[in-house]
Write a protein that holds these residues in place. Structure first.
Motif, PDB file in Angstrom:
ATOM      1  N   GLU A   1      49.069 -37.900 -46.610  1.00  0.00           N
ATOM      2  CA  GLU A   1      50.194 -36.960 -46.633  1.00  0.00           C
ATOM      3  C   GLU A   1      50.996 -37.044 -47.918  1.00  0.00           C
ATOM      4  N   GLY A   2      51.139 -38.259 -48.436  1.00  0.00           N
ATOM      5  CA  GLY A   2      51.909 -38.402 -49.672  1.00  0.00           C
ATOM      6  C   GLY A   2      51.276 -37.674 -50.831  1.00  0.00           C
ATOM      7  N   VAL A   3      49.948 -37.580 -50.805  1.00  0.00           N
ATOM      8  CA  VAL A   3      49.222 -36.884 -51.867  1.00  0.00           C
ATOM      9  C   VAL A   3      49.129 -35.391 -51.590  1.00  0.00           C
ATOM     10  N   LEU A   4      48.841 -35.060 -50.316  1.00  0.00           N
ATOM     11  CA  LEU A   4      48.625 -33.649 -49.970  1.00  0.00           C
ATOM     12  C   LEU A   4      49.912 -32.844 -49.882  1.00  0.00           C
ATOM     13  N   GLY A   5      50.978 -33.474 -49.391  1.00  0.00           N
ATOM     14  CA  GLY A   5      52.190 -32.726 -49.117  1.00  0.00           C
ATOM     15  C   GLY A   5      52.135 -32.119 -47.723  1.00  0.00           C
ATOM     16  N   ASP A   6      53.283 -31.747 -47.199  1.00  0.00           N
ATOM     17  CA  ASP A   6      53.360 -31.253 -45.822  1.00  0.00           C
ATOM     18  C   ASP A   6      52.534 -29.996 -45.606  1.00  0.00           C
ATOM     19  N   LEU A   7      52.583 -29.058 -46.564  1.00  0.00           N
ATOM     20  CA  LEU A   7      51.885 -27.788 -46.376  1.00  0.00           C
ATOM     21  C   LEU A   7      50.371 -27.991 -46.365  1.00  0.00           C
ATOM     22  N   ASP A   8      49.872 -28.804 -47.294  1.00  0.00           N
ATOM     23  CA  ASP A   8      48.435 -29.038 -47.350  1.00  0.00           C
ATOM     24  C   ASP A   8      47.966 -29.843 -46.138  1.00  0.00           C
ATOM     25  N   ALA A   9      48.774 -30.785 -45.687  1.00  0.00           N
ATOM     26  CA  ALA A   9      48.424 -31.563 -44.494  1.00  0.00           C
ATOM     27  C   ALA A   9      48.348 -30.649 -43.278  1.00  0.00           C
ATOM     28  N   ALA A  10      49.284 -29.723 -43.170  1.00  0.00           N
ATOM     29  CA  ALA A  10      49.261 -28.758 -42.060  1.00  0.00           C
ATOM     30  C   ALA A  10      48.030 -27.871 -42.152  1.00  0.00           C
ATOM     31  N   ALA A  11      47.635 -27.513 -43.372  1.00  0.00           N
ATOM     32  CA  ALA A  11      46.445 -26.680 -43.543  1.00  0.00           C
ATOM     33  C   ALA A  11      45.194 -27.424 -43.098  1.00  0.00           C
ATOM     34  N   VAL A  12      45.129 -28.714 -43.380  1.00  0.00           N
ATOM     35  CA  VAL A  12      43.989 -29.518 -42.935  1.00  0.00           C
ATOM     36  C   VAL A  12      43.913 -29.529 -41.417  1.00  0.00           C
ATOM     37  N   VAL A  13      45.069 -29.670 -40.774  1.00  0.00           N
ATOM     38  CA  VAL A  13      45.099 -29.688 -39.311  1.00  0.00           C
ATOM     39  C   VAL A  13      44.614 -28.361 -38.751  1.00  0.00           C
ATOM     40  N   HIS A  14      45.118 -27.265 -39.266  1.00  0.00           N
ATOM     41  CA  HIS A  14      44.806 -25.956 -38.703  1.00  0.00           C
ATOM     42  C   HIS A  14      43.417 -25.454 -39.090  1.00  0.00           C
ATOM     43  N   ALA A  15      42.979 -25.790 -40.293  1.00  0.00           N
ATOM     44  CA  ALA A  15      41.673 -25.297 -40.739  1.00  0.00           C
ATOM     45  C   ALA A  15      40.541 -26.273 -40.436  1.00  0.00           C
ATOM     46  N   GLY A  16      40.887 -27.551 -40.237  1.00  0.00           N
ATOM     47  CA  GLY A  16      39.861 -28.557 -40.007  1.00  0.00           C
ATOM     48  C   GLY A  16      39.915 -29.209 -38.638  1.00  0.00           C
ATOM     49  N   ILE A  17      41.075 -29.754 -38.294  1.00  0.00           N
ATOM     50  CA  ILE A  17      41.211 -30.515 -37.040  1.00  0.00           C
ATOM     51  C   ILE A  17      41.056 -29.619 -35.814  1.00  0.00           C
ATOM     52  N   LEU A  18      41.831 -28.549 -35.750  1.00  0.00           N
ATOM     53  CA  LEU A  18      41.821 -27.715 -34.543  1.00  0.00           C
ATOM     54  C   LEU A  18      40.461 -27.066 -34.282  1.00  0.00           C
ATOM     55  N   PRO A  19      39.794 -26.495 -35.289  1.00  0.00           N
ATOM     56  CA  PRO A  19      38.454 -25.943 -35.018  1.00  0.00           C
ATOM     57  C   PRO A  19      37.453 -27.005 -34.557  1.00  0.00           C
ATOM     58  N   ARG A  20      37.569 -28.218 -35.131  1.00  0.00           N
ATOM     59  CA  ARG A  20      36.658 -29.295 -34.718  1.00  0.00           C
ATOM     60  C   ARG A  20      36.953 -29.711 -33.287  1.00  0.00           C
ATOM     61  N   LEU A  21      38.225 -29.794 -32.925  1.00  0.00           N
ATOM     62  CA  LEU A  21      38.590 -30.090 -31.534  1.00  0.00           C
ATOM     63  C   LEU A  21      38.050 -29.020 -30.597  1.00  0.00           C
ATOM     64  N   ALA A  22      38.192 -27.756 -30.994  1.00  0.00           N
ATOM     65  CA  ALA A  22      37.753 -26.647 -30.137  1.00  0.00           C
ATOM     66  C   ALA A  22      36.252 -26.726 -29.884  1.00  0.00           C
ATOM     67  N   ARG A  23      35.481 -27.049 -30.915  1.00  0.00           N
ATOM     68  CA  ARG A  23      34.029 -27.141 -30.726  1.00  0.00           C
ATOM     69  C   ARG A  23      33.669 -28.281 -29.772  1.00  0.00           C
ATOM     70  N   THR A  24      34.373 -29.381 -29.898  1.00  0.00           N
ATOM     71  CA  THR A  24      34.080 -30.524 -29.032  1.00  0.00           C
ATOM     72  C   THR A  24      34.502 -30.238 -27.595  1.00  0.00           C
ATOM     73  N   VAL A  25      35.607 -29.529 -27.407  1.00  0.00           N
ATOM     74  CA  VAL A  25      36.026 -29.146 -26.060  1.00  0.00           C
ATOM     75  C   VAL A  25      34.977 -28.244 -25.415  1.00  0.00           C
ATOM     76  N   ASN A  26      34.383 -27.355 -26.205  1.00  0.00           N
ATOM     77  CA  ASN A  26      33.351 -26.471 -25.652  1.00  0.00           C
ATOM     78  C   ASN A  26      32.143 -27.255 -25.153  1.00  0.00           C
ATOM     79  N   GLU A  27      31.878 -28.410 -25.777  1.00  0.00           N
ATOM     80  CA  GLU A  27      30.750 -29.251 -25.360  1.00  0.00           C
ATOM     81  C   GLU A  27      31.120 -30.224 -24.246  1.00  0.00           C
ATOM     82  N   TRP A  28      32.409 -30.411 -24.012  1.00  0.00           N
ATOM     83  CA  TRP A  28      32.905 -31.425 -23.067  1.00  0.00           C
ATOM     84  C   TRP A  28      32.688 -30.986 -21.628  1.00  0.00           C
ATOM     85  N   ASP A  29      32.307 -31.950 -20.778  1.00  0.00           N
ATOM     86  CA  ASP A  29      32.116 -31.695 -19.347  1.00  0.00           C
ATOM     87  C   ASP A  29      33.008 -32.654 -18.564  1.00  0.00           C
TER      88      ASP A  29
END
Length: 210
Positions: free
Chosen positions: A26-54
């Protein structure tokens, strides 16, 4: 690099690793870039794993790897992940009976993690009818009372208090009063009736007494 690691290497069930990685960057990325990582990387990856989850076969409770992200994203953003979770819970609950306590342990952690109203609607649609059927099928018999169904329903009081109250008002108290009236007319002693009343009163969760 962080985004590529999340997309290609990260297992969402290991949420601590991603949270720690993001915090260290976060210190390197800054708040905006960290938020972008979450929304563009973390959330889609979570969504794909939820689709596979039973929920019926996965031994790891899903809230343990979804809820830590509530400190990083809004409930509105996380609802894109939570909505499929609700749908899978609903499907798994089709054959569930309230005497099985596993559903409460799995669902209770979501009480404060869903959007306002979403959890209550889920409970009213998928849990309350099951609780009602459980109580409706329970005989009320002062001579040989099985309280297990009542206790199974009462266990939901802290998570779904409004539903438990509605179920008891519709399915329990009218029948209880009818049995009490018949028992009194049949000549039951005052001490027996008081003891029976006190026994039931003690089973009602304090959280819904008022």
């Amino acid at each position: 690099r962080v985004q590529r690691a999340i997309a290609n290497e990260w297992d969402p069930r290991d949420c601590d690793a991603a949270v720690a990685l993001l915090a260290s960057c976060e210190g390197v990325l800054g708040d905006l870039d960290a938020a972008a990582v979450v929304h563009a990387g973390i959330l889609p990856r979570l969504a794909r794993t939820v689709n596979e989850w039973d929920p019926q076969t996965d031994p790891v409770p899903i809230h343990t790897w979804i809820h830590p992200w509530l400190t990083r994203v809004s409930p509105e953003s996380l609802d894109a992940v939570a909505a499929p979770v609700r749908a899978k819970f609903a499907a798994a609950l089709a054959a569930w009976h309230p005497l099985d306590p596993s559903a409460l342990a799995i669902i209770a952690p979501w009480a404060r993690a869903m959007l306002p109203g979403a959890f209550d609607r889920f409970i009213a649609t998928h849990i309350e009818p099951k609780l009602a059927a459980c109580i409706a099928a329970m005989p009320i018999d002062p001579a040989a009372q099985d309280t297990a169904p009542f206790l199974a329903v009462a266990a939901w009081a802290d998570v779904a208090g409004a539903s438990v109250v509605r179920v008891l008002e519709r399915e329990f108290f009218p029948r209880w009063l009818s049995v009490a009236s018949r028992w009194t007319r049949a000549g039951a002693s005052y001490d027996e009736i008081v003891a029976w009343y006190n026994g039931w009163r003690d089973l009602i969760p304090v959280s819904i007494v008022d």
